[in-house]
Design an enzyme around this catalytic site. Structure first.
Site, PDB file in Angstrom:
ATOM      1  N   ARG A  68      28.091  17.437  27.748  1.00 37.47           N
ATOM      2  CA  ARG A  68      26.688  17.623  27.400  1.00 37.47           C
ATOM      3  C   ARG A  68      26.241  16.442  26.550  1.00 37.47           C
ATOM      4  O   ARG A  68      26.626  16.325  25.388  1.00 37.47           O
ATOM      5  CB  ARG A  68      26.493  18.943  26.655  1.00 37.47           C
ATOM      6  CG  ARG A  68      26.767  20.188  27.494  1.00 37.47           C
ATOM      7  CD  ARG A  68      25.856  20.253  28.706  1.00 37.47           C
ATOM      8  NE  ARG A  68      25.976  21.514  29.439  1.00 37.47           N
ATOM      9  CZ  ARG A  68      25.312  21.786  30.556  1.00 37.47           C
ATOM     10  NH1 ARG A  68      24.518  20.869  31.092  1.00 37.47           N
ATOM     11  NH2 ARG A  68      25.457  22.948  31.149  1.00 37.47           N
ATOM     12  N   ALA A  80      25.841  28.852  34.398  1.00 34.31           N
ATOM     13  CA  ALA A  80      24.434  29.002  34.030  1.00 34.31           C
ATOM     14  C   ALA A  80      23.596  28.006  34.810  1.00 34.31           C
ATOM     15  O   ALA A  80      24.108  27.019  35.338  1.00 34.31           O
ATOM     16  CB  ALA A  80      24.249  28.801  32.522  1.00 34.31           C
ATOM     17  N   LEU A  82      19.089  26.745  35.712  1.00 33.99           N
ATOM     18  CA  LEU A  82      17.651  26.898  35.521  1.00 33.99           C
ATOM     19  C   LEU A  82      17.036  27.863  36.531  1.00 33.99           C
ATOM     20  O   LEU A  82      17.549  28.035  37.640  1.00 33.99           O
ATOM     21  CB  LEU A  82      16.957  25.543  35.679  1.00 33.99           C
ATOM     22  CG  LEU A  82      17.307  24.447  34.671  1.00 33.99           C
ATOM     23  CD1 LEU A  82      16.612  23.156  35.073  1.00 33.99           C
ATOM     24  CD2 LEU A  82      16.905  24.859  33.269  1.00 33.99           C
ATOM     25  N   GLU A  97      24.213  30.645  40.851  1.00 29.49           N
ATOM     26  CA  GLU A  97      24.928  29.807  39.888  1.00 29.49           C
ATOM     27  C   GLU A  97      26.413  30.148  39.851  1.00 29.49           C
ATOM     28  O   GLU A  97      27.260  29.252  39.733  1.00 29.49           O
ATOM     29  CB  GLU A  97      24.309  29.953  38.496  1.00 29.49           C
ATOM     30  CG  GLU A  97      22.901  29.411  38.386  1.00 29.49           C
ATOM     31  CD  GLU A  97      22.793  27.940  38.740  1.00 29.49           C
ATOM     32  OE1 GLU A  97      23.766  27.184  38.495  1.00 29.49           O
ATOM     33  OE2 GLU A  97      21.746  27.526  39.280  1.00 29.49           O
ATOM     34  N   GLU A 101      28.914  27.123  40.786  1.00 24.58           N
ATOM     35  CA  GLU A 101      29.737  26.548  39.723  1.00 24.58           C
ATOM     36  C   GLU A 101      31.175  27.057  39.724  1.00 24.58           C
ATOM     37  O   GLU A 101      32.074  26.353  39.255  1.00 24.58           O
ATOM     38  CB  GLU A 101      29.086  26.795  38.362  1.00 24.58           C
ATOM     39  CG  GLU A 101      27.737  26.110  38.218  1.00 24.58           C
ATOM     40  CD  GLU A 101      27.226  26.073  36.801  1.00 24.58           C
ATOM     41  OE1 GLU A 101      27.767  26.802  35.942  1.00 24.58           O
ATOM     42  OE2 GLU A 101      26.267  25.311  36.537  1.00 24.58           O
ATOM     43  N   PRO A 119      13.693  29.177  19.505  1.00 26.58           N
ATOM     44  CA  PRO A 119      12.268  29.525  19.543  1.00 26.58           C
ATOM     45  C   PRO A 119      11.394  28.724  18.588  1.00 26.58           C
ATOM     46  O   PRO A 119      10.159  28.755  18.723  1.00 26.58           O
ATOM     47  CB  PRO A 119      12.265  31.015  19.184  1.00 26.58           C
ATOM     48  CG  PRO A 119      13.541  31.240  18.449  1.00 26.58           C
ATOM     49  CD  PRO A 119      14.528  30.303  19.059  1.00 26.58           C
ATOM     50  N   GLY A 120      11.985  27.985  17.648  1.00 32.04           N
ATOM     51  CA  GLY A 120      11.181  27.150  16.773  1.00 32.04           C
ATOM     52  C   GLY A 120      10.741  25.859  17.431  1.00 32.04           C
ATOM     53  O   GLY A 120       9.810  25.198  16.939  1.00 32.04           O
ATOM     54  N   GLU A 124      12.373  28.146  25.909  1.00 30.50           N
ATOM     55  CA  GLU A 124      13.387  28.566  26.872  1.00 30.50           C
ATOM     56  C   GLU A 124      13.817  30.007  26.621  1.00 30.50           C
ATOM     57  O   GLU A 124      14.169  30.388  25.498  1.00 30.50           O
ATOM     58  CB  GLU A 124      14.619  27.670  26.819  1.00 30.50           C
ATOM     59  CG  GLU A 124      15.685  28.095  27.823  1.00 30.50           C
ATOM     60  CD  GLU A 124      16.972  27.280  27.741  1.00 30.50           C
ATOM     61  OE1 GLU A 124      17.774  27.373  28.685  1.00 30.50           O
ATOM     62  OE2 GLU A 124      17.161  26.572  26.741  1.00 30.50           O
ATOM     63  N   GLU A 148      28.566  17.598  36.682  1.00 25.18           N
ATOM     64  CA  GLU A 148      29.314  18.685  37.308  1.00 25.18           C
ATOM     65  C   GLU A 148      30.530  18.182  38.084  1.00 25.18           C
ATOM     66  O   GLU A 148      31.474  18.932  38.310  1.00 25.18           O
ATOM     67  CB  GLU A 148      28.400  19.491  38.229  1.00 25.18           C
ATOM     68  CG  GLU A 148      27.331  20.271  37.474  1.00 25.18           C
ATOM     69  CD  GLU A 148      26.457  21.095  38.386  1.00 25.18           C
ATOM     70  OE1 GLU A 148      26.544  20.899  39.619  1.00 25.18           O
ATOM     71  OE2 GLU A 148      25.690  21.926  37.878  1.00 25.18           O
TER      72      GLU A 148
END
Length: 208
Positions: A68, A80, A82, A97, A101, A119-120, A124, A148
């Protein structure tokens, strides 16, 4: 007092979208505060995601290790992805997914948790499913690319993942929430009492 998140929307005087990316964008809203002041709030606009805690008959979770770039780490995660299509049924996306995966299918699906990741600063929303009754998927494996292509796949006992979370060794949001929710559900009314896979999701309404 009922402890429950509730919908609310403060007045927005104006909005701009200074950046639009391939999957997400950035938005700046001028929001009226309770005292009347107008402030700018910047946040990422995100289509939403699904994640799958796939649990096999040996009480192991299907996990993958993936690079990542924003955090410069290889993280252990659960499958996971989108919600690429507006209004897409999250269960259909979760099945896709898990196949893409991990090349795995599942017979029994439940909802473990619904979360807002940050959330700040981002809207998402993620629905984390519990998948049981696992078996190898049919057909060819899904062709992977980019990060991947370097992905590792494993099955790890639940207790080992819990220990890793509490030791600060595992950091992926969906893995942490999923594993701890699994343990909490087991110690409560049991996994069969979890919400059905098609339970309403106000954060990302979907077609049946």
């Amino acid at each position: 007092m009922t402890i429950k998140d509730t919908p609310e929307e403060w007045e927005i005087r104006g909005t701009q979208t200074p950046f639009v990316g391939k999957k997400t964008s950035m938005r700046t809203d001028e929001v009226v505060m309770p005292g009347g002041a107008v402030v700018h709030r910047d946040y990422q606009v995100h289509p939403g995601s699904v994640a799958v805690l796939a649990l096999d008959d040996a009480d192991r979770v299907v996990v993958l290790r993936q690079y990542r770039h924003p955090v410069r780490q290889k993280l252990w995660e659960i499958p996971a992805g989108l919600l690429d299509v507006p209004g897409e049924n999250p269960l259909h996306a979760a099945r896709r997914e898990l196949y893409e995966e991990a090349h795995v299918k599942a017979e029994d699906w439940r909802v473990l948790a619904d979360v807002y990741t940050t959330p700040g600063g981002c809207n998402e929303a993620v629905r984390i499913f519990l998948a049981r009754g696992l078996s190898e998927a049919e057909g060819d494996r899904f062709a992977v690319e980019d990060e991947e292509a370097d992905m590792e796949l494993a099955r790890v006992p639940v207790d080992e993942l819990v220990s890793g979370v509490l030791a600060g060794d595992l950091h992926n949001n969906c893995l942490v929430v999923g594993v701890l929710s699994l343990v909490a559900a087991r110690s409560g009314e049991g996994l069969d009492a979890l919400r059905p896979a098609e339970a309403p999701w106000p954060a990302r309404p979907f077609e049946a």
